[in-house]
Design a protein around this motif. Structure first.
Motif, mmCIF file in Angstrom:
data_model
loop_
_atom_site.group_PDB
_atom_site.id
_atom_site.type_symbol
_atom_site.label_atom_id
_atom_site.label_comp_id
_atom_site.label_asym_id
_atom_site.label_seq_id
_atom_site.Cartn_x
_atom_site.Cartn_y
_atom_site.Cartn_z
ATOM 1 N N ALA A 1 32.154 50.029 36.116
ATOM 2 C CA ALA A 1 33.427 49.388 36.417
ATOM 3 C C ALA A 1 34.293 49.205 35.167
ATOM 4 C CB ALA A 1 33.179 48.035 37.076
ATOM 5 N N TYR A 2 33.643 49.117 34.012
ATOM 6 C CA TYR A 2 34.409 48.950 32.776
ATOM 7 C C TYR A 2 33.641 49.547 31.594
ATOM 8 C CZ TYR A 2 31.326 44.865 32.070
ATOM 9 O OH TYR A 2 30.249 44.039 31.927
ATOM 10 N N THR A 3 34.379 49.808 30.528
ATOM 11 C CA THR A 3 33.799 50.424 29.340
ATOM 12 C C THR A 3 33.779 49.426 28.189
ATOM 13 O OG1 THR A 3 34.623 52.598 30.005
ATOM 14 C CG2 THR A 3 34.019 52.330 27.683
ATOM 15 N N THR A 4 32.638 49.329 27.543
ATOM 16 C CA THR A 4 32.477 48.454 26.383
ATOM 17 C C THR A 4 32.354 49.306 25.126
ATOM 18 O OG1 THR A 4 31.290 46.831 27.737
ATOM 19 C CG2 THR A 4 31.078 46.626 25.353
ATOM 20 N N LYS A 5 33.250 49.100 24.166
ATOM 21 C CA LYS A 5 33.209 49.828 22.899
ATOM 22 C C LYS A 5 32.914 48.849 21.767
ATOM 23 C CE LYS A 5 36.383 53.498 24.334
ATOM 24 N NZ LYS A 5 37.677 54.178 24.075
ATOM 25 N N LEU A 6 32.026 49.256 20.880
ATOM 26 C CA LEU A 6 31.669 48.405 19.744
ATOM 27 C C LEU A 6 32.772 48.452 18.694
ATOM 28 C CD1 LEU A 6 27.889 49.362 19.390
ATOM 29 C CD2 LEU A 6 28.948 47.654 20.871
ATOM 30 N N ALA A 7 33.097 47.281 18.124
ATOM 31 C CA ALA A 7 34.163 47.203 17.119
ATOM 32 C C ALA A 7 33.720 46.267 15.994
ATOM 33 C CB ALA A 7 35.455 46.709 17.756
ATOM 34 N N PRO A 8 32.719 46.682 15.205
ATOM 35 C CA PRO A 8 32.163 45.792 14.181
ATOM 36 C C PRO A 8 33.068 45.616 12.966
ATOM 37 C CG PRO A 8 31.199 47.966 13.987
ATOM 38 C CD PRO A 8 32.070 47.992 15.217
ATOM 39 N N MET A 65 35.811 33.330 39.638
ATOM 40 C CA MET A 65 36.773 34.436 39.716
ATOM 41 C C MET A 65 36.591 35.226 41.017
ATOM 42 S SD MET A 65 37.534 37.287 36.787
ATOM 43 C CE MET A 65 39.000 38.324 36.859
ATOM 44 N N ILE A 66 35.329 35.445 41.409
ATOM 45 C CA ILE A 66 35.036 36.149 42.663
ATOM 46 C C ILE A 66 35.582 35.363 43.843
ATOM 47 C CG2 ILE A 66 33.196 36.954 44.210
ATOM 48 C CD1 ILE A 66 31.476 37.370 41.650
ATOM 49 N N LYS A 67 35.315 34.057 43.862
ATOM 50 C CA LYS A 67 35.771 33.210 44.967
ATOM 51 C C LYS A 67 37.291 33.178 45.062
ATOM 52 C CE LYS A 67 33.693 29.315 45.872
ATOM 53 N NZ LYS A 67 33.115 27.951 45.697
ATOM 54 N N LYS A 68 37.951 33.214 43.910
ATOM 55 C CA LYS A 68 39.416 33.159 43.879
ATOM 56 C C LYS A 68 40.054 34.445 44.403
ATOM 57 C CE LYS A 68 43.332 32.314 40.779
ATOM 58 N NZ LYS A 68 43.756 31.970 39.392
ATOM 59 N N TYR A 69 39.484 35.593 44.004
ATOM 60 C CA TYR A 69 40.151 36.858 44.301
ATOM 61 C C TYR A 69 39.504 37.691 45.418
ATOM 62 C CZ TYR A 69 42.785 36.079 40.008
ATOM 63 O OH TYR A 69 43.610 35.542 39.045
ATOM 64 N N ILE A 70 38.190 37.517 45.625
ATOM 65 C CA ILE A 70 37.485 38.404 46.564
ATOM 66 C C ILE A 70 36.914 37.671 47.760
ATOM 67 C CG2 ILE A 70 35.613 40.079 46.818
ATOM 68 C CD1 ILE A 70 35.953 40.771 43.855
ATOM 69 N N GLY A 71 36.133 36.651 47.537
ATOM 70 C CA GLY A 71 35.522 35.940 48.642
ATOM 71 C C GLY A 71 34.312 35.136 48.202
ATOM 72 N N PRO A 72 33.543 34.605 49.152
ATOM 73 C CA PRO A 72 32.394 33.752 48.828
ATOM 74 C C PRO A 72 31.268 34.502 48.121
ATOM 75 C CG PRO A 72 32.462 34.237 51.179
ATOM 76 C CD PRO A 72 33.746 34.748 50.614
ATOM 77 N N VAL A 73 30.511 33.763 47.338
ATOM 78 C CA VAL A 73 29.361 34.304 46.609
ATOM 79 C C VAL A 73 28.084 33.860 47.312
ATOM 80 C CG1 VAL A 73 28.071 34.218 44.436
ATOM 81 C CG2 VAL A 73 30.573 34.389 44.408
ATOM 82 N N ILE A 76 26.351 43.442 43.279
ATOM 83 C CA ILE A 76 26.027 42.653 42.087
ATOM 84 C C ILE A 76 27.179 42.743 41.095
ATOM 85 C CG2 ILE A 76 24.469 42.402 40.118
ATOM 86 C CD1 ILE A 76 22.264 43.639 41.811
ATOM 87 N N LEU A 77 27.620 41.574 40.627
ATOM 88 C CA LEU A 77 28.672 41.485 39.604
ATOM 89 C C LEU A 77 28.168 40.544 38.511
ATOM 90 C CD1 LEU A 77 31.688 41.022 42.034
ATOM 91 C CD2 LEU A 77 31.199 43.080 40.712
ATOM 92 N N THR A 78 27.965 41.075 37.318
ATOM 93 C CA THR A 78 27.384 40.252 36.253
ATOM 94 C C THR A 78 28.401 39.799 35.207
ATOM 95 O OG1 THR A 78 26.749 42.259 35.062
ATOM 96 C CG2 THR A 78 25.075 41.268 36.485
ATOM 97 N N SER A 79 29.686 40.121 35.404
ATOM 98 C CA SER A 79 30.698 39.666 34.451
ATOM 99 C C SER A 79 32.076 39.625 35.090
ATOM 100 C CB SER A 79 30.741 40.572 33.219
ATOM 101 O OG SER A 79 31.509 41.733 33.483
ATOM 102 N N GLN A 80 32.956 38.859 34.461
ATOM 103 C CA GLN A 80 34.347 38.791 34.909
ATOM 104 C C GLN A 80 35.040 40.137 34.732
ATOM 105 O OE1 GLN A 80 36.364 34.850 33.750
ATOM 106 N NE2 GLN A 80 34.576 34.909 32.408
ATOM 107 N N CYS A 112 26.023 37.187 41.776
ATOM 108 C CA CYS A 112 26.672 37.252 40.458
ATOM 109 C C CYS A 112 25.910 36.481 39.390
ATOM 110 C CB CYS A 112 28.109 36.751 40.548
ATOM 111 S SG CYS A 112 28.267 34.958 40.659
ATOM 112 N N VAL A 113 26.363 36.666 38.147
ATOM 113 C CA VAL A 113 25.819 35.962 36.986
ATOM 114 C C VAL A 113 26.936 35.133 36.357
ATOM 115 C CG1 VAL A 113 24.904 36.225 34.648
ATOM 116 C CG2 VAL A 113 24.034 37.673 36.503
#
Length: 230
Positions: free
Chosen positions: A152-159, A93-101, A59-63, A85-86
């Motif tokens: 896979a990635y870190t999200t930091k709040l920057a208000p 992006m998945i189709k371009k770099y990894i493969g079919p969805v 499952i991949l829900t974001s770029q 994916c979502v």
């Protein structure tokens, strides 16, 4: 921070994501807009030991998750059988770099419900953020599907503080809503990129609008339509 021409005082719309000059030009001429990133994203290095294994359901829900994958390993080495994916941009992006969805949905909750109904196997690997919502894993686990989460990635709040003159705020993820509320009050109109973001916004904002398509351009179109009715 970027802003369409106009003084600080007459800013009417604030975007919690930096907009490109081309995107700013899509707003009607009378709408003054400013933008700033309210979250900061950084890719995590994912272990190649994990990524070189054969994984049946992914499952991949974001770029951002896709970007982390291709930074961590050569896409040719990935052995993903089914990718779910979502979002259309994530799919491209998945189709371009990894493969079919295998299948795409507009939001994580709809994807979870689809997987419960149609997915083969009883286990998924979910490449997500440290601030991911509970909807998807909860729905799957309630239906006896094991979820292996990998940050896979870190999200930091920057208000940042938004001027009183602002009438509407653009949100592109639940995290941007959370970040905004750290320094601002919900006394404005919320324009959201999708239902997942809108669900979070509705907990705090009285008026919430949702774009027809999960794109920045669709959110801008929504703002123009709303203003034209005033």
């Amino acid at each position: 921070m970027t802003y369409k021409e106009g003084t600080l005082e007459n800013t009417k719309i604030f975007s919690t994501k930096n907009l490109t000059p081309a995107q700013e030009e899509l707003f009607d001429s009378e709408i003054k807009v400013k933008s700033e990133d309210f979250i900061k994203i950084s890719s995590n290095r994912i272990s190649t030991i994990i990524l070189k294994k054969e994984i049946q359901n992914v499952i991949l829900t974001s770029q951002n998750a896709v970007e982390s994958l291709i930074k961590s390993i050569s896409p040719e080495e990935l052995k993903f059988t089914n990718i779910y994916c979502v979002g259309g941009k994530t799919k491209r992006m998945i189709k371009k770099y990894i493969g079919p969805v295998k299948h795409q949905e507009k939001d994580a909750k709809k994807l979870a419900n689809y997987l419960v109904e149609y997915m083969e196997g009883a286990e998924v690997t979910y490449f997500c953020s440290n601030l991911r919502l509970d909807d998807l894993p909860n729905i799957l686990e309630e239906n006896k599907i094991k979820v292996n989460e990998i940050e896979a990635y870190t999200t930091k709040l920057a208000p940042a503080e938004v001027e009183d003159s602002v009438e509407g705020v653009l949100f592109f993820s639940p995290s941007t809503v959370t970040s905004y509320l750290l320094k601002n009050t919900p006394n404005k109109v919320a324009y959201c990129i999708g239902e997942t973001t809108a669900t979070e916004a509705k907990k705090h904002f009285e008026t919430v609008h949702v774009a027809k398509m999960p794109t920045v351009e669709s959110v801008i179109e929504l703002v123009n339509q709303t203003y034209s009715k005033n």
